[in-house]
Design a protein around this motif. Structure first.
Motif, short mmCIF file in Angstrom:
data_model
loop_
_atom_site.label_atom_id
_atom_site.label_comp_id
_atom_site.label_asym_id
_atom_site.label_seq_id
_atom_site.Cartn_x
_atom_site.Cartn_y
_atom_site.Cartn_z
N ILE A 274 2.82 4.79 9.67
CA ILE A 274 2.88 4.05 8.39
C ILE A 274 3.71 2.78 8.55
O ILE A 274 3.35 1.71 8.03
N TRP B 295 2.91 -0.23 5.54
CA TRP B 295 2.77 0.43 4.25
C TRP B 295 4.10 0.97 3.76
O TRP B 295 5.07 1.04 4.51
N ALA C 262 1.55 4.98 0.71
CA ALA C 262 1.06 5.99 1.66
C ALA C 262 1.87 7.27 1.53
O ALA C 262 3.08 7.24 1.26
N GLN D 48 1.77 0.04 10.18
CA GLN D 48 0.76 -0.55 9.31
C GLN D 48 1.37 -1.42 8.22
O GLN D 48 0.64 -2.16 7.54
N THR E 215 0.84 -1.20 0.00
CA THR E 215 0.00 0.00 0.00
C THR E 215 0.88 1.25 0.00
O THR E 215 1.77 1.40 0.83
#
Length: 216
Positions: free
Chosen positions: A32, A37, A5, A35, A3
């Motif tokens: 971030i 990402w 970000a 997570q 992902t």
């Protein structure tokens, strides 16, 4: 594919520390990282008011990148970093949601429509309250005989508090007196008016006028 970000950071006043941007970015970067990402970009606005999005170049670049589908998630420290105007925050959320971009705030997690309604309203109320307090402070300065805003362009504050005009050459007008013709007088000598051609002509007497008009 991980992902993608990006981070958006903002501080609103030149009275605040410029390190505020770096602090916000670090907090968001850690979020971030937790997570899992991939951080792909950072957008920021330094000393930029949250009352409007039109004057914030970082915010404008963020929204342009969102239109180009350059990322999947926007992470900010708090919702009020995006703006303090409820309509602006709601518009930002709608634009990101339309492009399937998630919005996350470090203090809230994933931002929903409910967060926008509640937190956006609180930010709007805080902006209104700040404006009222600013006007109150300006009124107090006026009543004290002071200027309610900053100094006019071309002036510096010097102790005791007063305004001194700065000429184009950068020297203060209080630095030295002007001299005229080698003297140290602070005011120029009065200009002498050039004699008028009419004033130097003697007025003719009645006898001379009669003599001129008589026939030989």
């Amino acid at each position: 594919m991980p992902t993608r970000a990006v981070i958006y950071a903002r501080y609103s006043s030149d009275q605040q520390r410029s390190a505020s941007i770096a602090d916000q970015v670090e907090v968001c970067r850690r979020y971030i990282e937790r997570q899992g990402w991939a951080l792909t970009g950072t957008y920021d606005d330094a000393a930029a008011s949250g009352a409007s999005t039109l004057t914030r170049s970082g915010y404008q670049r963020l929204m342009q990148a969102a239109q180009a589908s350059a990322f999947d998630v926007v992470v900010t420290e708090a919702i009020d970093r995006l703006g303090r105007n409820l309509s602006d925050v709601a518009h930002c959320f709608d634009q990101l949601s339309f492009r399937r971009v998630q919005l996350h705030a470090v203090n809230l997690g994933q931002v929903t429509q409910l967060h926008i309604g509640i937190m956006g309203t609180m930010a709007q109320l805080q902006l209104t309250d700040l404006g009222q307090k600013t006007r109150r402070g300006q009124l107090g300065r006026v009543r004290a005989g002071k200027i309610p805003s900053g100094l006019a362009y071309g002036y510096d504050a010097v102790p005791p508090p007063q305004a001194v005009r700065k000429p184009a050459n950068g020297e203060s007008t209080r630095s030295r007196p002007r001299s005229f013709g080698g003297s140290s007088a602070t005011t120029p000598p009065a200009r002498r008016r050039a004699p008028s051609p009419l004033s130097s002509t003697k007025r003719a007497s009645p006898a001379q006028v009669d003599a001129r008009g008589a026939t030989p």
